[in-house]
Design a protein around this motif. Structure first.
Motif, PDB file in Angstrom:
ATOM      1  N   LYS A  43      -2.536  12.811  16.683  1.00 56.58           N
ATOM      2  CA  LYS A  43      -3.144  13.555  15.573  1.00 56.58           C
ATOM      3  C   LYS A  43      -3.433  14.997  15.983  1.00 56.58           C
ATOM      4  O   LYS A  43      -3.152  15.941  15.233  1.00 56.58           O
ATOM      5  N   GLU A  44      -3.978  15.156  17.169  1.00 55.44           N
ATOM      6  CA  GLU A  44      -4.335  16.512  17.621  1.00 55.44           C
ATOM      7  C   GLU A  44      -3.108  17.396  17.768  1.00 55.44           C
ATOM      8  O   GLU A  44      -3.084  18.535  17.280  1.00 55.44           O
ATOM      9  N   LYS A 100      -5.187   9.295  19.112  1.00 56.74           N
ATOM     10  CA  LYS A 100      -5.947  10.527  18.956  1.00 56.74           C
ATOM     11  C   LYS A 100      -5.102  11.757  19.303  1.00 56.74           C
ATOM     12  O   LYS A 100      -5.067  12.737  18.554  1.00 56.74           O
ATOM     13  N   LYS A 103       8.919  12.104  15.980  1.00 61.39           N
ATOM     14  CA  LYS A 103       8.119  13.315  16.186  1.00 61.39           C
ATOM     15  C   LYS A 103       8.270  13.713  17.644  1.00 61.39           C
ATOM     16  O   LYS A 103       7.968  12.919  18.548  1.00 61.39           O
ATOM     17  N   GLU A 139      -0.299  17.082  16.391  1.00 58.63           N
ATOM     18  CA  GLU A 139       0.270  17.324  15.067  1.00 58.63           C
ATOM     19  C   GLU A 139      -0.520  18.430  14.345  1.00 58.63           C
ATOM     20  O   GLU A 139       0.069  19.382  13.832  1.00 58.63           O
ATOM     21  N   ALA A 140      -1.849  18.315  14.390  1.00 58.45           N
ATOM     22  CA  ALA A 140      -2.700  19.296  13.701  1.00 58.45           C
ATOM     23  C   ALA A 140      -2.514  20.695  14.300  1.00 58.45           C
ATOM     24  O   ALA A 140      -2.590  21.700  13.591  1.00 58.45           O
ATOM     25  N   GLN A 141      -2.257  20.734  15.609  1.00 56.07           N
ATOM     26  CA  GLN A 141      -2.099  22.043  16.248  1.00 56.07           C
ATOM     27  C   GLN A 141      -0.681  22.589  16.109  1.00 56.07           C
ATOM     28  O   GLN A 141      -0.364  23.653  16.643  1.00 56.07           O
ATOM     29  N   GLY A 142       0.156  21.823  15.419  1.00 50.73           N
ATOM     30  CA  GLY A 142       1.498  22.309  15.129  1.00 50.73           C
ATOM     31  C   GLY A 142       2.479  22.218  16.286  1.00 50.73           C
ATOM     32  O   GLY A 142       3.481  22.921  16.310  1.00 50.73           O
TER      33      GLY A 142
END
Ligand SMILES: NC(=[NH2+])NCCC[C@H](N)C(=O)O
Length: 670
Positions: A357-358, A354, A372, A360-363
């Protein structure tokens, strides 16, 4: 303030809050002005005004805070709480300096313990010199001595302070009142325990011990266990809500090969529990196959994937492997009386998915050669975390990011503590930076990495067995037991104590000396593990201090005075503090709350050991100079000085409390 009417306080707090709003508006106005083109003189005047207002605001804010805490009852609930002297003096002098110099913003308030010579006071306020500098910068000339005198005349009456004297270039010597000490010590004897000083209750997660399954739990983990347990004990004693977590290494790719090997070696593992006795050996075997046999390697990777998706049979195999290790680890905890909740890396699997993903989504994640990564500072500065490996797997970093989020958001922690070897300091610095960057941690959260130095053998090399293997902790504890018994026999205690008493003393000494040797050293330094040193019965060792306490307790017992009698006597008889040595001992005892509060700041427990040793030395001086029990030439008791026995009892109560905080078990006979 139990029982008092809160109404007036609430009203005052409300009024003060209104005042703050007004002041804030005024400040805004002033700031607005400074942008327009008013002349310099005007500007300067307004700026000085601004500084003054800010200062008043700070004072008011503090007043509101203290009213609020009184109104909500969150400050001291316990009227008998042992007072922190440094804190009380700090508040007293902060007010005095504020009143004497209302135009200074945040003036320095420096309170220190006095030196060895009681002539120069028990404590000191050393603010006058830095104040003189500050004033000079504002164009006000005043000598530090005059400033000191000025402060002294602003200090309000206090039940703690006997007198103040200005000395030297401008030091203020503070002399404590004996009455204050007498009543504090009497409370200890009447209640039979030490009421902790007041602190704001916080939710604290202490992550400690945390060995790795399938690798031997080593002396480094023992250090973490001992230090983490004692920190937890201390915070619990102060009233914090402590969650003790064992972040064991029970996850990761190596479990793929262990599971695959288990399936081959014990095909009926689902019905018959596999008799693995030596997990290290088992690990070696599977590693060898993993490195040589590509077919096996492939299967091992498949197992990792199955494990991470919680495939039932693979999960079962993994659990069996963990259980072998868990049993061994638990033995160590049971013997050392360590309580903690196991929450290993595996617990965070879904949370790792989780958070990746977070982030990553927040850049926050950057691509780097297939990995990564996440930077704590601006990219390229320092070392980044590896959040996802190039093969898509997670790392130690990923689990710590998931864990920090879980601890803050689900556990509602205010304060996170991690106890590991100093080698991991950088890891935790970056974890903290990244967590702050991602706003998982905010400025109301505190995070500490409690690092410690390596454990060395007596040869000053890394602690190993003669054959160069890691020392098995259970074997180390066994040796401690044997050595403790030898020591007791050497002192012929086996002739005086019953079998049961001897066993209690043996365990208390063995485990106590291992813990104390560790805790009494500054944790930041490496330390030499030596049974010979830790079992010495002189100096700052557990053996010496445990003996000292039994001896102190035996004084009243030998005079046929029970603890109950002392407790009752404390209501009618004052603790004797008229002799210089009595007074000296009392002042050492009164340092207890300050030492605890200092440790909550730097988490260095050796200061508590030092206090304990200082108490026992001061006690010896007192006992050598002041008769507690007077005897005639036939050795018969002719007089029992209860007032001195009260001081003896107060000493014992505090020492006992310190032992409990350090995880030592005091014994009544040794
Ligand atoms: N949240 C943490 N990283 N805790 C410490 C884990 C210590 C690690 N298992 C080790 O043996 O070094």
């Amino acid at each position: 303030m139990p029982g008092s009417n809160l109404e007036p306080f609430q009203q005052r707090a409300a009024a003060a809050e209104l005042e703050i709003v007004k002041l804030k508006e005024e400040i805004k106005l002033l700031q607005g002005f400074s942008n327009s083109n008013i002349d310099n003189e005007e500007l300067e005047k307004l700026q000085t005004e601004n500084v003054k207002l800010k200062h008043r605001l700070a004072i008011l804010k503090r007043a509101v805070e203290s009213e609020k805490s009184i109104a909500s009852g969150s400050s001291c609930q316990n009227p008998t709480a042992m007072l922190s002297i440094i804190e009380t003096l700090y508040n007293l002098f902060e007010k005095a300096i504020g009143n004497a110099y209302p135009n200074l913003v945040d003036p320095p308030v420096i309170i220190a313990l006095g030196g060895n010579d009681p002539k120069f006071g028990d404590y000191q306020c050393n603010s006058a010199l830095p104040l003189a500098k500050l004033l000079r910068a504002q164009g006000v000339k005043a000598s530090p001595r005059d400033i000191a005198n000025n402060i002294v005349s602003s200090v309000k009456q206090s039940p703690l302070v006997e007198k103040l004297e200005v000395a030297g270039v401008g030091f203020i010597n503070i002399f404590l009142k004996r009455d204050f000490a007498i009543s504090t010590l009497a409370t200890l004897v009447t209640t039979g325990h030490v009421p902790p000083p007041c602190t704001k209750r916080q939710r604290v997660v202490v992550d400690f011990s945390s060995p790795n399954i399938a690798k031997e739990m080593h002396v480094g983990h023992l250090r973490s266990t001992i230090i983490g347990d004692s920190i937890s004990r201390l915070l619990e004693y102060l009233g914090h809500d402590v969650l003790r977590l064992n972040h064991i290494g029970d996850w990761g790719t190596q479990f793929g090969m262990l599971v695959a090997h288990l399936q081959d070696r014990f095909p009926d593992y689902l019905t018959v529990s596999p008799p693995i006795s030596d997990l290290q050996e088992f690990y070696k075997e599977s590693k060898e196959r993993f490195d040589k046999d590509s077919e096996f390697k492939k299967r091992a990777y498949e197992c990792v994937v199955k494990l991470q998706s919680f495939h039932p049979e693979v999960t079962k195999a993994w659990e069996m492997i963990c259980d072998v290790s868990r049993k061994e680890i638990q033995q160590v905890y049971d013997r050392l009386d360590i309580k903690l909740i196991e929450r290993g890396e595996s617990f965070y699997q879904s949370r790792m998915e989780k958070i990746v993903k977070e982030l990553e989504a927040q850049g926050y994640l950057d691509e780097d050669d297939g990995r990564k990564i996440m930077w704590g500072n601006e990219p390229g500065n320092g070392i980044p975390l590896t959040i996802v490996k190039s093969d898509g797997g997670f790392t130690y970093d990923t689990s710590d990011m998931a864990a920090i989020k879980q601890r803050i958001e689900e556990e509602k922690a205010d304060w996170l503590i991690y106890v590991t070897d100093a080698g991991q300091a950088v890891h935790f610095q970056i974890i903290e930076k990244c967590a702050r960057r991602a706003e998982i941690l905010t400025n109301k959260h505190r995070m500490d990495h409690v690092g410690f130095g390596v454990v060395l053998g007596e040869d000053k090399k890394k602690f190993k067995t003669r054959s160069g293997d890691t020392v098995k902790l259970t074997e180390l504890l066994d040796e401690g037991l044997k050595r403790a018994l030898d020591k007791l026999k050497e002192k012929e205690r086996d002739k005086v104590l019953t079998e049961e008493e001897l066993l209690v003393a043996q365990e208390s000494i063995a485990y106590g000396c291992i813990k104390y040797a560790d805790l009494s050293h500054n944790r930041n330094h490496e330390y030499v593990f030596s049974f010979d040193k830790m079992l010495e019965d002189k100096g700052n060792t557990a053996v010496y201090l445990l003996y000292a306490l039994t001896r102190i307790r035996s004084i009243a017992r030998n005079a046929n005075v029970t603890r109950e009698q002392l407790r009752a006597a404390a209501a009618t008889t004052s603790v004797s503090l008229s002799h210089e040595k009595e007074w000296k001992l009392a002042k050492v005892l009164l340092k207890f709350p300050d030492v605890l509060l200092k440790i909550t700041k730097d988490l260095c427990l050796h200061q508590l050991c030092e206090l304990c040793y200082e108490i026992s030395t001061a006690f010896t001086e007192f006992y050598d100079n002041c008769w507690c029990v007077e005897k005639n030439q036939f050795g018969e008791i002719v007089k029992v000085n209860i007032d001195r026995l009260l001081l003896t009892e107060a000493t014992a109560i505090i020492m006992e409390q310190i032992f409990l905080l350090l995880g030592l078990k005091p014994v009544s006979k040794m």
